[in-house]
Write an enzyme that holds these catalytic residues in place. Structure first.
Site, PDB file in Angstrom:
ATOM      1  N   GLN A 172       0.891  -1.363   0.003  1.00 31.15           N
ATOM      2  CA  GLN A 172      -0.068  -0.165   0.004  1.00 31.15           C
ATOM      3  C   GLN A 172       1.008   1.238  -0.176  1.00 31.15           C
ATOM      4  O   GLN A 172       1.879   1.580   0.629  1.00 31.15           O
ATOM      5  CB  GLN A 172      -0.832   0.024   1.182  1.00 31.15           C
ATOM      6  CG  GLN A 172      -1.820   1.162   1.389  1.00 31.15           C
ATOM      7  CD  GLN A 172      -2.645   1.400   2.683  1.00 31.15           C
ATOM      8  OE1 GLN A 172      -3.554   2.283   2.762  1.00 31.15           O
ATOM      9  NE2 GLN A 172      -2.315   0.500   3.656  1.00 31.15           N
TER      10      GLN A 172
ATOM     11  N   HIS B  15       1.433   5.481   0.042  1.00 37.30           N
ATOM     12  CA  HIS B  15       1.164   6.931   0.581  1.00 37.30           C
ATOM     13  C   HIS B  15       1.260   7.713  -0.748  1.00 37.30           C
ATOM     14  O   HIS B  15       2.484   7.946  -1.318  1.00 37.30           O
ATOM     15  CB  HIS B  15       1.859   7.668   1.936  1.00 37.30           C
ATOM     16  CG  HIS B  15       1.645   7.170   3.113  1.00 37.30           C
ATOM     17  ND1 HIS B  15       2.407   7.301   3.927  1.00 37.30           N
ATOM     18  CD2 HIS B  15       0.497   6.231   3.622  1.00 37.30           C
ATOM     19  CE1 HIS B  15       2.018   6.614   4.840  1.00 37.30           C
ATOM     20  NE2 HIS B  15       0.801   6.199   4.916  1.00 37.30           N
TER      21      HIS B  15
ATOM     22  N   GLU C 221      -3.457   5.530  -0.766  1.00 39.61           N
ATOM     23  CA  GLU C 221      -4.141   6.362   0.284  1.00 39.61           C
ATOM     24  C   GLU C 221      -3.692   8.095   0.186  1.00 39.61           C
ATOM     25  O   GLU C 221      -2.245   8.152   0.108  1.00 39.61           O
ATOM     26  CB  GLU C 221      -4.050   5.935   1.763  1.00 39.61           C
ATOM     27  CG  GLU C 221      -2.732   5.783   2.449  1.00 39.61           C
ATOM     28  CD  GLU C 221      -2.832   5.325   3.951  1.00 39.61           C
ATOM     29  OE1 GLU C 221      -3.803   5.866   4.455  1.00 39.61           O
ATOM     30  OE2 GLU C 221      -1.931   4.708   4.370  1.00 39.61           O
TER      31      GLU C 221
ATOM     32  N   GLU D  48      -9.292   3.034   6.548  1.00 35.46           N
ATOM     33  CA  GLU D  48      -8.352   2.378   7.455  1.00 35.46           C
ATOM     34  C   GLU D  48      -8.206   3.043   8.685  1.00 35.46           C
ATOM     35  O   GLU D  48      -7.490   2.523   9.629  1.00 35.46           O
ATOM     36  CB  GLU D  48      -7.227   1.500   6.955  1.00 35.46           C
ATOM     37  CG  GLU D  48      -6.232   2.331   6.494  1.00 35.46           C
ATOM     38  CD  GLU D  48      -5.112   1.884   6.055  1.00 35.46           C
ATOM     39  OE1 GLU D  48      -4.791   0.862   5.958  1.00 35.46           O
ATOM     40  OE2 GLU D  48      -4.091   2.725   5.529  1.00 35.46           O
TER      41      GLU D  48
ATOM     42  N   GLN E 134      -5.290  -2.549  10.241  1.00 35.37           N
ATOM     43  CA  GLN E 134      -3.764  -1.812  10.030  1.00 35.37           C
ATOM     44  C   GLN E 134      -3.144  -1.676  11.387  1.00 35.37           C
ATOM     45  O   GLN E 134      -3.451  -1.037  12.363  1.00 35.37           O
ATOM     46  CB  GLN E 134      -3.945  -0.445   9.471  1.00 35.37           C
ATOM     47  CG  GLN E 134      -2.553   0.261   9.193  1.00 35.37           C
ATOM     48  CD  GLN E 134      -2.905   1.790   8.938  1.00 35.37           C
ATOM     49  OE1 GLN E 134      -2.124   2.235   7.944  1.00 35.37           O
ATOM     50  NE2 GLN E 134      -3.705   2.633   9.494  1.00 35.37           N
TER      51      GLN E 134
ATOM     52  N   ASP F  82       5.466   2.127   8.326  1.00 34.02           N
ATOM     53  CA  ASP F  82       4.482   3.305   8.051  1.00 34.02           C
ATOM     54  C   ASP F  82       5.420   4.627   8.403  1.00 34.02           C
ATOM     55  O   ASP F  82       6.370   4.898   7.581  1.00 34.02           O
ATOM     56  CB  ASP F  82       3.324   3.120   8.512  1.00 34.02           C
ATOM     57  CG  ASP F  82       2.211   4.189   8.003  1.00 34.02           C
ATOM     58  OD1 ASP F  82       2.788   5.325   7.904  1.00 34.02           O
ATOM     59  OD2 ASP F  82       1.311   3.802   7.674  1.00 34.02           O
TER      60      ASP F  82
ATOM     61  N   SER G 298       1.767  -0.398   5.179  1.00 32.99           N
ATOM     62  CA  SER G 298       0.627   0.029   5.284  1.00 32.99           C
ATOM     63  C   SER G 298       0.795   1.712   4.740  1.00 32.99           C
ATOM     64  O   SER G 298      -0.066   2.372   4.930  1.00 32.99           O
ATOM     65  CB  SER G 298      -0.111   0.109   6.711  1.00 32.99           C
ATOM     66  OG  SER G 298       0.633   0.621   7.619  1.00 32.99           O
TER      67      SER G 298
END
Length: 572
Positions: A156, A158, A185, A236, A311, A350, A377
Site C-alpha cells: 500500500q 502513500h 491513500e 482504515e 492496520q 509506515d 501500510s
C-alpha cells in the site's frame, strides 16, 4: 613510579575519546532516541510485571472471569472482548493448552492455518501475549508466512502532496499503481482540499493499472461521506485503543467503532481498523501494561467488531516501541497475532522512526521476508518531504533498493521496476484525464504547463503553485453539488478517457457484489483477490506462495542489468 588512576567522575566534555568512538558517535543511529524500560507507565515492549496472567471461566455460556478479572470488574474493553471476540464454546479447552505448545503450532508447518485459528479464537489477551513471548523474531516470521490470510502479498502506498496539489496526487497515484501498489491513500494539510485530492487520486490510480483502491484519510465524517459517494474505495484510519481511558479521550467505545464499521460495510466500502503498539503510552494512559498486551486487546476489539482487517505494526507510534528493548520484535508479534485471529494485516512500515538506514531496513524485514497482506501500510510513493503522514520508513527514493532486495532474496514485496517511458506515459494520461474532468465539471482549470511540470516532477517543490483559494472553492462545489464516483465515470467517458472510466466503474461495481468485504480483499486487473479465492496454503518447504513464472521474471528486471548475450548492453 606513581600509577595514574582514571577519573571516572570526569564529564563527557573533558574525557578524551578514541577516534573509533568519535566515528561511532557520528553514526546516524545515535540520533535515534532510546530509553530504559519503565513498566509503571507502560514503557516496556511485551513483558510487564503488571500484565495479567491468563485465565478464563465460563458459566451458562457467558465468560464470567477473564485474565484474573471478574466480570463485575470488567472495563468496557474486557466486556466487548469477552462477549464479541472470544469463542465461548471452545475457550476453556483452548486456554488449557500450554502457551509454548500453541507457539509451536504457529511455527510447525505440519499444523494448518485453520487448526491454529481453531485454537486462537478461544484465547484471551493475556494468553495470546504468553504465546507471543515464546517466539523469537525468526519464529515470528515463520508463523507469519503461514498465518497471513491472503496467499499473495501486496503493498500500500502513500500518495500525498505538501501543497495538497491534486495534479501531483493524480500523477503519483498513476505511477504508484503502475509500480504494483494494490492500494493508495492520501491525506491533507488543508482538510478542505479533500474532495479534489480524493478525486485526483481515484482517477490517477485507474490510469496506471485497473483495480487499485483508494482512500482519503480524514476525520471520520468526511471520510465516510467521500466513501459513500464513491470517490474513495476503502478506509482504515478508524482507531481503536487498548485502555478504556484512552478510548474515552477519543469520545469512543468499541461499540461506536463497530457501528462506524457497519456504516462503511453497508455501502460495500472495504474498511479496517487501525491500532498500534505504543499508542496508549504515547497518549499517557497505558495503565502499566506492556505495549503488546494492550495491542492484543485492540486486535480482539477489531475481531469482535466484525471488521475484516487491521492496520497495525505501531504505525504513527513506532518511535515508542522503537525506543525500548525488544520493541521491533513486539511490533512483528502484533502483526502475527492479528493474522493468527484471521484478520487481514496491513503490517506497518509506515511512519519514519530512525535516522539509520540499516535500522530502517531491519524494521522492514520481519514483514517483507515472510510476506504479509500489505507489507507496508504506507510506503511513501513520494519524497519524504511530501509525505503528509509524517514521513515513512520507505519512500520514493527507495524504489530501486526495494526492488533489488526482492530480487536478491526472491521475496515478493508487491512492487516492480517499470521503464521510465511507461511511467511518464501513465503520469501524462492521469494528468490529462484530471484536466479534462475538472473542465467538464467546471472546476478550477489545470493548464498544459502545469501538466508538463507535474509529469516530470519528483515532488511538490518542482510544481507550479496553484490558486489555493479557487481550488478550495472548487472543492466545496464538489460537496455542494453532490458529485459522486458515477459523475467521474460520466466525465471521463465524455472526454475521451473511456478506459479509465471503465476501470473506475468496475471498482464501483464491487460495492454491489461486496467482494471487497471479504478478508484481505484487493482488486487486481479489476478482479477481486482475497482469502476466499486466494487462501494462504503454506504447509512447509516447497508449498505456499513463492515468486515464480511471469512474476519472478518481472522481479528480475531492475534499472541496470547487464545482458548475458551482449555485456555492453543494459537491459531495463
Amino acid at each position: 613510579m606513581t600509577a595514574v588512576v582514571p577519573d571516572h567522575t570526569a564529564t563527557k566534555t573533558n574525557v578524551r575519546q578514541s577516534l573509533r568512538t568519535q566515528a561511532l558517535e557520528a553514526r546516524p543511529v545515535n540520533l535515534d532516541g532510546f530509553v530504559e524500560e519503565w513498566p509503571e507507565v507502560g514503557m516496556v515492549a511485551m513483558d510487564s510485571p503488571f500484565d495479567p496472567q491468563p485465565s478464563v471461566r465460563v458459566e451458562n455460556g457467558l465468560i464470567v472471569e477473564m485474565d484474573g478479572t471478574e466480570r463485575a470488574d470488567f472495563d468496557f474493553i474486557d466486556q466487548f472482548i469477552a462477549d464479541k471476540a472470544i469463542d465461548v464454546a471452545t475457550t476453556e479447552q483452548s486456554m488449557a493448552i500450554p502457551a509454548a505448545e500453541i507457539a509451536g503450532m504457529l511455527v510447525d508447518p505440519g499444523v494448518t492455518r485453520d487448526e491454529v485459528i481453531a485454537v486462537t479464537k478461544g484465547l484471551t489477551p493475556a494468553k495470546l501475549l504468553a504465546v507471543a513471548k515464546n517466539l523469537n523474531i525468526v519464529e515470528i516470521m515463520m508463523g507469519m508466512q503461514k498465518m497471513r490470510a491472503r496467499r499473495t502479498p501486496a503493498n500500500q502506498a502513500h500518495c500525498t502532496s505538501a501543497r495538497d496539489n491534486p495534479l501531483q496526487v493524480a500523477c503519483e497515484a498513476a505511477e504508484a499503481t503502475l509500480r504494483g501498489f494494490a492500494e493508495v491513500e492520501t491525506t491533507l494539510g488543508v482538510v478542505r482540499y479533500a474532495p479534489l485530492v480524493a478525486m485526483a487520486q481515484q482517477i490517477g490510480s485507474q490510469a496506471g493499472a485497473a483495480g487499485p483502491q483508494t482512500q482519503c484519510a480524514l476525520e471520520e465524517a468526511t471520510e465516510l461521506e467521500l466513501g459513500m459517494r464513491g470517490i474513495t474505495g476503502y478506509a482504515e484510519t478508524i482507531s481503536v485503543y487498548g485502555t478504556e481511558p484512552v478510548f474515552v479521550d477519543g469520545d469512543d467505545t468499541p461499540w461506536s467503532k463497530a457501528f462506524l464499521a457497519a456504516a462503511y460495510a453497508s455501502r460495500g466500502i472495504k474498511m479496517r481498523f487501525t491500532s498500534g503498539t505504543g499508542s496508549e503510552v504515547q497518549m499517557g494512559n497505558a495503565q502499566g501494561k506492556s505495549m503488546l498486551y494492550l495491542e492484543i486487546r485492540c486486535i480482539l476489539v477489531t475481531k469482535g467488531a466484525g471488521v475484516q482487517g487491521l492496520q497495525n505494526g505501531s504505525i504513527s507510534c513506532i518511535g515508542v516501541p522503537g525506543a525500548v528493548p525488544g520493541g521491533i520484535r513486539a511490533v512483528a508479534a502484533e502483526n502475527l497475532i492479528a493474522s493468527s485471529v484471521d484478520l487481514e494485516c496491513a503490517s506497518g512500515n509506515d511512519q519514519s522512526f530512525s535516522h539509520s538506514p540499516m535500522r530502517r531496513t531491519a524494521r522492514l524485514m520481519p514483514q517483507m521476508m515472510p510476506g504479509t497482506d500489505f507489507v507496508c501500510s504506507g510506503y511513501s510513493a513520494v519524497p519524504n518531504y511530501d509525505n503528509m503522514f509524517a514521513g515513512s520508513n520507505v519512500d520514493s527514493d527507495d524504489f530501486d533498493d526495494f526492488n533489488t532486495i526482492q530480487r536478491d532474496l526472491q521475496i515478493d514485496g508487491g512492487l516492480r521496476h517499470v521503464k521510465e517511458s511507461e511511467i511518464l506515459a501513465a503520469r501524462t494520461k492521469a494528468a490529462k484525464a484530471l484536466q479534462a474532468v475538472f473542465k467538464y465539471l467546471d472546476l478550477p482549470p489545470i493548464t498544459d504547463n502545469e501538466i508538463d511540470t507535474a509529469v516530470y516532477a519528483n515532488g511538490s517543490q518542482d510544481l507550479i503553485p496553484r490558486d489555493v483559494l479557487e481550488d478550495l472553492k472548487g472543492a466545496q462545489q464538489v460537496m455542494d453539488r453532490n458529485i459522486t464516483g458515477l459523475d467521474l465515470v460520466k466525465a471521463l467517458e465524455a472526454t475521451g478517457f473511456s478506459d479509465i472510466a471503465e476501470n473506475v466503474l468496475a471498482s464501483l461495481r464491487q460495492r454491489v457484489s461486496g467482494d471487497l468485504l471479504q478478508t484481505s480483499a484487493i482488486l487486481t486487473k479489476g478482479a477481486p483477490l482475497s482469502a476466499i479465492n486466494d487462501a494462504n496454503d503454506y504447509a512447509g518447504p516447497g508449498t505456499g506462495y513463492r515468486p515464480s513464472g511471469e512474476r519472478w521474471e518481472e522481479m528480475k528486471r531492475l534499472r541496470h542489468v547487464t545482458s548475458a548475450s551482449n555485456p555492453e548492453v543494459e537491459v531495463e
